[in-house]
Design an enzyme around this catalytic site. Sequence first.
Site, mmCIF file in Angstrom:
data_model
loop_
_atom_site.group_PDB
_atom_site.id
_atom_site.type_symbol
_atom_site.label_atom_id
_atom_site.label_comp_id
_atom_site.label_asym_id
_atom_site.label_seq_id
_atom_site.Cartn_x
_atom_site.Cartn_y
_atom_site.Cartn_z
ATOM 1 N N GLY A 57 2.037 2.405 -3.059
ATOM 2 C CA GLY A 57 2.013 2.887 -4.438
ATOM 3 C C GLY A 57 2.875 2.010 -5.341
ATOM 4 O O GLY A 57 3.215 2.382 -6.463
ATOM 5 N N LYS B 104 -6.951 0.014 -6.686
ATOM 6 C CA LYS B 104 -5.853 0.954 -6.412
ATOM 7 C C LYS B 104 -6.399 2.363 -6.604
ATOM 8 O O LYS B 104 -6.891 2.696 -7.688
ATOM 9 C CB LYS B 104 -4.653 0.746 -7.359
ATOM 10 C CG LYS B 104 -4.155 -0.678 -7.448
ATOM 11 C CD LYS B 104 -3.412 -1.120 -6.206
ATOM 12 C CE LYS B 104 -3.759 -2.533 -5.858
ATOM 13 N NZ LYS B 104 -2.771 -3.527 -5.800
ATOM 14 N N GLY B 105 -6.299 3.154 -5.561
ATOM 15 C CA GLY B 105 -6.888 4.482 -5.589
ATOM 16 C C GLY B 105 -8.364 4.375 -5.231
ATOM 17 O O GLY B 105 -9.229 4.898 -5.933
ATOM 18 N N ARG B 106 -8.620 3.637 -4.153
ATOM 19 C CA ARG B 106 -10.020 3.419 -3.726
ATOM 20 C C ARG B 106 -10.610 4.702 -3.142
ATOM 21 O O ARG B 106 -9.895 5.592 -2.682
ATOM 22 C CB ARG B 106 -10.066 2.367 -2.621
ATOM 23 C CG ARG B 106 -9.939 0.974 -3.096
ATOM 24 C CD ARG B 106 -10.409 0.012 -1.998
ATOM 25 N NE ARG B 106 -10.205 -1.343 -2.458
ATOM 26 C CZ ARG B 106 -9.099 -2.031 -2.233
ATOM 27 N NH1 ARG B 106 -8.121 -1.495 -1.547
ATOM 28 N NH2 ARG B 106 -8.966 -3.248 -2.689
ATOM 29 N N GLN B 107 -11.951 4.725 -3.082
ATOM 30 C CA GLN B 107 -12.650 5.827 -2.423
ATOM 31 C C GLN B 107 -13.077 5.353 -1.040
ATOM 32 O O GLN B 107 -13.684 4.296 -0.913
ATOM 33 C CB GLN B 107 -13.915 6.203 -3.225
ATOM 34 C CG GLN B 107 -13.646 6.622 -4.660
ATOM 35 C CD GLN B 107 -12.890 7.936 -4.751
ATOM 36 O OE1 GLN B 107 -13.095 8.828 -3.927
ATOM 37 N NE2 GLN B 107 -12.000 8.057 -5.733
ATOM 38 N N TYR B 108 -12.689 6.067 -0.036
ATOM 39 C CA TYR B 108 -13.164 5.752 1.320
ATOM 40 C C TYR B 108 -13.125 7.031 2.154
ATOM 41 O O TYR B 108 -12.446 7.998 1.784
ATOM 42 C CB TYR B 108 -12.365 4.633 1.990
ATOM 43 C CG TYR B 108 -10.868 4.655 1.739
ATOM 44 C CD1 TYR B 108 -10.030 5.500 2.463
ATOM 45 C CD2 TYR B 108 -10.290 3.818 0.780
ATOM 46 C CE1 TYR B 108 -8.661 5.506 2.240
ATOM 47 C CE2 TYR B 108 -8.928 3.817 0.546
ATOM 48 C CZ TYR B 108 -8.105 4.662 1.279
ATOM 49 O OH TYR B 108 -6.766 4.687 1.054
ATOM 50 N N LYS C 51 0.803 -1.229 0.000
ATOM 51 C CA LYS C 51 0.000 0.000 0.000
ATOM 52 C C LYS C 51 0.835 1.278 0.000
ATOM 53 O O LYS C 51 0.470 2.281 0.622
ATOM 54 C CB LYS C 51 -0.974 0.035 1.212
ATOM 55 C CG LYS C 51 -1.787 -1.194 1.428
ATOM 56 C CD LYS C 51 -2.353 -1.814 0.184
ATOM 57 C CE LYS C 51 -3.494 -1.087 -0.476
ATOM 58 N NZ LYS C 51 -3.912 -1.829 -1.718
HETATM 59 N N1 LIG Z 1 -1.183 6.331 -10.030
HETATM 60 C C1 LIG Z 1 -1.788 5.656 -9.050
HETATM 61 N N2 LIG Z 1 -2.926 5.006 -9.258
HETATM 62 C C2 LIG Z 1 -3.546 4.350 -8.259
HETATM 63 N N3 LIG Z 1 -3.079 4.310 -7.010
HETATM 64 C C3 LIG Z 1 -1.936 4.945 -6.742
HETATM 65 C C4 LIG Z 1 -1.252 5.653 -7.753
HETATM 66 N N4 LIG Z 1 -0.138 6.184 -7.186
HETATM 67 C C5 LIG Z 1 -0.135 5.834 -5.890
HETATM 68 N N5 LIG Z 1 -1.203 5.097 -5.620
HETATM 69 C C6 LIG Z 1 -1.502 4.557 -4.310
HETATM 70 O O1 LIG Z 1 -1.162 3.187 -4.326
HETATM 71 C C7 LIG Z 1 -1.918 2.571 -3.268
HETATM 72 C C8 LIG Z 1 -1.846 1.092 -3.456
HETATM 73 O O2 LIG Z 1 -0.538 0.720 -3.119
HETATM 74 P P1 LIG Z 1 0.128 -0.572 -3.677
HETATM 75 O O3 LIG Z 1 0.031 -0.626 -5.123
HETATM 76 O O4 LIG Z 1 1.508 -0.626 -3.121
HETATM 77 O O5 LIG Z 1 -0.765 -1.676 -3.009
HETATM 78 S S1 LIG Z 1 -0.468 -3.261 -2.942
HETATM 79 O O6 LIG Z 1 0.264 -3.493 -1.743
HETATM 80 O O7 LIG Z 1 0.238 -3.639 -4.121
HETATM 81 O O8 LIG Z 1 -1.829 -3.855 -2.888
HETATM 82 C C9 LIG Z 1 -3.266 3.192 -3.427
HETATM 83 O O9 LIG Z 1 -3.902 3.138 -2.158
HETATM 84 P P2 LIG Z 1 -5.483 3.411 -1.996
HETATM 85 O O10 LIG Z 1 -5.667 4.852 -2.356
HETATM 86 O O11 LIG Z 1 -5.766 3.155 -0.568
HETATM 87 O O12 LIG Z 1 -6.205 2.479 -2.897
HETATM 88 C C10 LIG Z 1 -2.965 4.597 -3.890
HETATM 89 O O13 LIG Z 1 -3.073 5.546 -2.870
#
Ligand SMILES: Nc1ncnc2c1ncn2[C@@H]1O[C@H](COP(=O)(O)OS(=O)(=O)O)[C@@H](OP(=O)(O)O)[C@H]1O
Length: 895
Positions: free
Chosen positions: A622, A844-848, A620
């Site tokens: 990125g 990835k990039g969830r809404q909460y 988590k």
């Molecule tokens: N470009 C782009 N698009 C989407 N998401 C992005 C991006 N850059 C950084 N992030 C952040 O990455 C978070 C997910 O982290 P990981 O990819 O390391 O997660 S995992 O461990 O592989 O599941 C994810 O966490 P959440 O926002 O909680 O979904 C994002 O905050």
Amino acid sequence: MVVPILLRRMFLVSLSLCVLVPVFWILMKREDKLESISTRTGSTIRNINRDSQPLIDSLMVKSSDRPVVNKSHVEPGVLVLYKYRSNSELKIVRSLLQAHRIQHETYVMSTSRHIPKLVRTDLPVIVGRYRLVIVLDVFNFISEPSIHELFTEYCQRFDAVMILVASGKEKIITSVLGKQVFENDINLLTLSQSVHINYLKVHQADDFVYAKDGGEWNWKSNDSSLISFLPHRISPVTGKSVPYSPKVISKRIQVLASVHFLHNGIQRTLPVAIIDRNSTDGVQRVFFGTPMSLSIAKLLLLDVMHMFSKSYSIMRLSKRRWIQIDIDDTFVAPLGSKMTDSDVKVLLKAQQTFQNIIPGFKFNLGYCGELYRVGLPSETKGDEMLVSHSEQFNWFGHTFAHTKTHTLSLNELHTLMKLNQQFAKNYSITVNSHYSVSPHHSGIYPIHEPLYTAWRDVWDILVTSTEEYPHLRPDHMRKGFIHSKIKVLPRQTCHLFTHITKYEDIIGGRDQLIAYAEGDVFSTILYNPVSIFMTHSGNYAKDHLALDLFSLLFDFIRKWTQIELVTDTPINLANAYFEIFPEDKQPVWTSPCQDKRHMSIWSGRNCSQLPSLVILGPQKSGSTALHFFLKQHPRLLTNPMTTHAFEEVQFFSSDLYYNKGVDWYISNFPTPNSTSTGTLVFEKSATYFTHLLAPERMRMLIPKAKLVVILADPIKRAYSWYQHVKFHNDPTALIHNFTSVIKASRKNSSSQNLLNLRSRCLLPGIYHEHLERWLEYFPQNQIYFVDGGELVDNPINVLLGLVEFIGVEYLDFGKILKFNPKKGFYCVVSSSKRSRTICLGRSKGRQYPALSKENTQYLERYYSAHNRKLYQMLMKMSRRPPTWLMEEASYRQIN
Ligand SMILES: Nc1ncnc2c1ncn2[C@@H]1O[C@H](COP(=O)(O)OS(=O)(=O)O)[C@@H](OP(=O)(O)O)[C@H]1O
């Protein structure tokens, strides 16, 4: 009552320190001063690096707040002090400790080195880290008051024992004759030992003689043999030798072992190891007056370690040693060097003799049926005789032809093994040991998977052995492991290679063979609970070198030791081995690409397929976005989606995948086109960062790999992780909100599940602790830090720096990435339709909901000290801290 007694003892120790040590050192002072001016020794370590590890800290002796020290609070460690890396004793002592898996550390007595931490201060009581302090280069040790004082005080405080080992180069006189004991011209008769030692008792089995005076000596000042035994240093002023601390050594010294030898026709006795239990400074010292290169000196050292380790379990091996002798390439040796019928008779007779020493012993013959009866007439008879006496030996099948197995496919292996199996049936040879070794030993390590499969299919093989794991050298570090349900044991060489059939083939002839038997081969037995020796059928032809070697070895063992030699089936040998060393079951794969020899017996995979860049995570942070963006670079190849973990391979962090082996790992990746230079393979598995074994595993397989760590704000990371597991229906996360997860504690009577969830959520964010582990295995310059916040806000900039670090050509990521307002993150511009962008999926990039202020504050407090440590760590490495950390640091400074 205990505390006053302890306090009294401590007072007495301090008193003796205050009174005795100064008296002694005043005596020595004059010499020291003169010496430091006029000679090079001693002065170099005078200004020992106390900034990093002050004397006071390393012992925790600040008297006002010194916690009560219980002398039983000592870990079973051994510390070896030395001055010169070239000291030959160092290599030997280290191998002895390594082979016996004795927890140890070495410390070079030098200004540039930090003094090792002698105590553990992370526990409720102060715990000493070393039970034994072995001093090599004794001359330097006793010439340097600060070092000497420190370790004397440590030994006093923790009842640790000091073992001082003479080194040939030093002016340590071990005999009245002024010679090193055991010099060639001294005719050694026997070595006797006091009754106090009983581990690997060094004595002459039939003629046990107690040490002079039953093991106890009354030291008299004119007892020249003992005085000269003690370490000496030469005074630069008078040129005379000054004995080691006569004020400290007590007058009642026990002799641990003496030698009896003939000199000019007169039998003499001299001590080779003495112990002073009652020294006036309260430290028990053992003095070794013999170099460690002698096999019996090694035994003696083991005995001494055992003597002082009874309740500390320093030693793991008992007196029992299992042995198996394989005769490889039966029927195979070149024409003229195969066993004849008379050689086979000698072999059978020798086997009978060996059975008197090792009950049930049988040679273990590895055969290739194709070459049966190929040879001179007497050799053909030899082959026939082996077969007609087959029940007197154990047998194992190589392949039918003498082929390198790593070059064969599964089908070919099946065919050749089955032919060999049929050969055994035709000649009524029983092959049922479930053991095998392939010709040339190829395919066992590095692993050729089809070999393991064919072995199981055709022969039901459960045990094999190799000399290659983890590497051929040093041989005392060879280990066993289990792969594909087959137990692989370490295999030993005994200097008899395939072509060696006559004494004249060995430089030094029979004398050298004796030296091998009593030296290296004996050490192999001493160092390994189970020894599987590799010999070749030619070694039993002509001069019967192997038989001579093993007779010499067994005689030596019987004469000097109480080692109990036993044998058993390969399965039982393997069980015995893994019972003693259960930690070896799980292999740590080494890189064939770093080892020329391994490259030549590896099934030909391409080293460029191994990743040279790894994104470690954490989860988590990125990591998926970074992986997705990086793979847009034409020079950076990565694995396609896996069936088990999306874009992650997770090889180093999952026992399941790791146990599939290196070939499986590599099979995940594309082969870079050999014409496109500068192309490299990379992977990302966010589970690596926090995994305890991943750093070591990675270091062993891809030591040169560049590593990327994303440092995202640990608070955001923790919250994102919680949302992630909740989304994936983690039962505990589903019924507990984020507040109750992060605030779970034993005090609140939280359930174990909730406590576990809290740990999994918060601990990965303690970045400095995980990084420390990685830095134990990888140099700083191989690690690159990405600012997790910048990766979200300005990934183009992040990639610019990263690509430079990787060393691949510049790519204009400004044209490749574009912010997508709907997603709220940067995405990749579609190559087919440039107005479109491809973003990461919904997970990835969830809404909460945003994190509450209260939880933010709680986590700020939780991470505050850890973040400070991370900040300091990054500054020390001259790395730019991520923005969120800089902001936090400046905020805290202001407040
Ligand atoms: N470009 C782009 N698009 C989407 N998401 C992005 C991006 N850059 C950084 N992030 C952040 O990455 C978070 C997910 O982290 P990981 O990819 O390391 O997660 S995992 O461990 O592989 O599941 C994810 O966490 P959440 O926002 O909680 O979904 C994002 O905050």
